[in-house]
Design a protein around this motif. Structure first.
Motif, PDB file in Angstrom:
ATOM      1  N   TRP A  18      72.551  47.986  63.729  1.00  0.00           N
ATOM      2  CA  TRP A  18      73.468  46.799  64.192  1.00  0.00           C
ATOM      3  C   TRP A  18      74.853  46.891  63.890  1.00  0.00           C
ATOM      4  O   TRP A  18      75.782  46.559  64.683  1.00  0.00           O
ATOM      5  N   LEU A  21      76.255  49.712  66.427  1.00  0.00           N
ATOM      6  CA  LEU A  21      76.716  49.146  67.870  1.00  0.00           C
ATOM      7  C   LEU A  21      77.901  48.294  68.063  1.00  0.00           C
ATOM      8  O   LEU A  21      78.370  48.147  69.202  1.00  0.00           O
ATOM      9  N   LYS A  22      78.109  47.534  66.998  1.00  0.00           N
ATOM     10  CA  LYS A  22      79.317  46.889  67.051  1.00  0.00           C
ATOM     11  C   LYS A  22      79.513  45.514  67.951  1.00  0.00           C
ATOM     12  O   LYS A  22      80.347  45.501  68.693  1.00  0.00           O
ATOM     13  N   LEU A  23      78.368  45.067  68.185  1.00  0.00           N
ATOM     14  CA  LEU A  23      78.322  44.149  69.319  1.00  0.00           C
ATOM     15  C   LEU A  23      79.251  43.045  69.514  1.00  0.00           C
ATOM     16  O   LEU A  23      79.715  42.529  70.493  1.00  0.00           O
ATOM     17  N   TYR A  26      82.576  43.639  70.897  1.00  0.00           N
ATOM     18  CA  TYR A  26      82.673  43.727  72.534  1.00  0.00           C
ATOM     19  C   TYR A  26      83.487  42.649  73.052  1.00  0.00           C
ATOM     20  O   TYR A  26      83.857  42.542  74.350  1.00  0.00           O
ATOM     21  N   ALA A  64      82.484  50.905  75.555  1.00  0.00           N
ATOM     22  CA  ALA A  64      81.295  51.609  75.002  1.00  0.00           C
ATOM     23  C   ALA A  64      81.917  53.141  75.053  1.00  0.00           C
ATOM     24  O   ALA A  64      81.520  53.891  73.630  1.00  0.00           O
TER      25      ALA A  64
END
Length: 301
Positions: A18, A21-23, A26, A64
């Motif tokens: 988690w 991914l560094k959501l 974004y 990304a």
């Protein structure tokens, strides 16, 4: 120090992935497209949803590429040896991650190319290419300008005025003087995320030869810069509304002020305490997302 994660700080692989991914980060790709398109809609009265969603998807793919390739470049210098949530460290497949990053860049480029085809104009791809170049020279060899402490100005222009200009042009095929103040506000909140990420990793940065602004200036001076940047963001919005340059409803962005206050207090109390200050970049990300979302909504309404 051993490169093996100590038991005392061991966390589940799900949490590591988690973090890798560094959501939440974004939002820095989404907000320029949202805000630039909102400004274009407010000034032209037109909104091209197809171009908007194409640009949005392309921006996420390009970010990304930037995140994945930066993990690879950092692995080359050894600066991420204690960063257990690095995608390279989690997979152990540096070449695969690099190729995956270039796949994301290529797919993002297809989306930007589609906008150029729809507009019969190469302005948007040119601006995006410039943003990508600034993103690459931040960490990519042989430049690695981030190691010289120049990452913040590169971030400011790539995710601020240039990105806003590209999104605005994708809707209007024109320019506006408001691109600069709007881009400055977004550029500052975006740059705060990067700037705050340095406070807890000064030792690793210096060991790898990276002279980040926080390492150069010290944590106390750097914390004051954070406070100043937050003040500039909200004062600029107030001045813009007062001069009737920004719509009154752009004051909705003041809803993000509590995150700004939280970040200022965190910097004042814990700027020199890595374990306490490491969450500051997430507070900055919340400030960036909420202020950008509501600032754009103010233009639309």
């Amino acid at each position: 120090m051993s490169d093996v994660m100590p038991d005392s700080v061991a966390v589940s692989s799900e949490k590591l992935w988690w973090a890798a991914l560094k959501l939440p980060i974004y939002s820095v790709a989404i907000m320029p497209i949202w805000l630039g398109s909102a400004l274009g809609w407010a000034e032209s009265g037109d909104l091209y949803l197809g171009r908007f969603f194409l640009f949005l998807a392309a921006a996420v793919l390009i970010l990304a590429w930037l995140n994945l390739s930066n993990d690879v470049f950092d692995a080359d210098t050894g600066i991420d040896r204690h960063k257990y949530h690095s995608v390279v460290n989690l997979t152990g497949k540096k070449s695969l991650i690099l190729w995956l990053s270039y796949l994301c860049l290529s797919l993002g480029g297809v989306g930007i190319g589609a906008i150029a085809y729809l507009q019969h104009d190469v302005t948007v791809p040119s601006l995006v290419a410039l943003c990508c170049f600034l993103g690459y020279i931040y960490q990519g060899p042989p430049f690695r300008l981030g190691y010289l402490g120049l990452g913040e100005p590169l971030c400011f222009f790539a995710f601020g005025p240039l990105a806003i200009a590209a999104a605005y042009y994708s809707q209007t095929q024109a320019w506006s003087p408001l691109i600069w103040p709007v881009g400055t506000i977004l550029g500052l909140t975006t740059t705060l995320i990067l700037f705050c990420s340095h406070f807890h990793q000064i030792e690793d940065d210096l060991a790898a030869g990276k002279r980040s602004p926080v390492a150069r200036l010290g944590t106390q001076t750097s914390s004051r810069l954070v406070q100043g940047a937050i003040a500039i963001v909200f004062i600029t919005i107030l001045i813009g509304v007062g001069l009737q340059v920004f719509p009154p409803l752009s004051l909705l962005s003041l809803v993000a002020l509590p995150w700004g206050v939280q970040l200022i207090r965190q910097m004042q109390q814990f700027h020199d305490q890595p374990d306490q200050i490491k969450t500051s970049k997430f507070v900055a990300a919340n400030l960036h997302f909420v202020s950008g979302l509501l600032f754009g909504l103010g233009w639309i309404l």
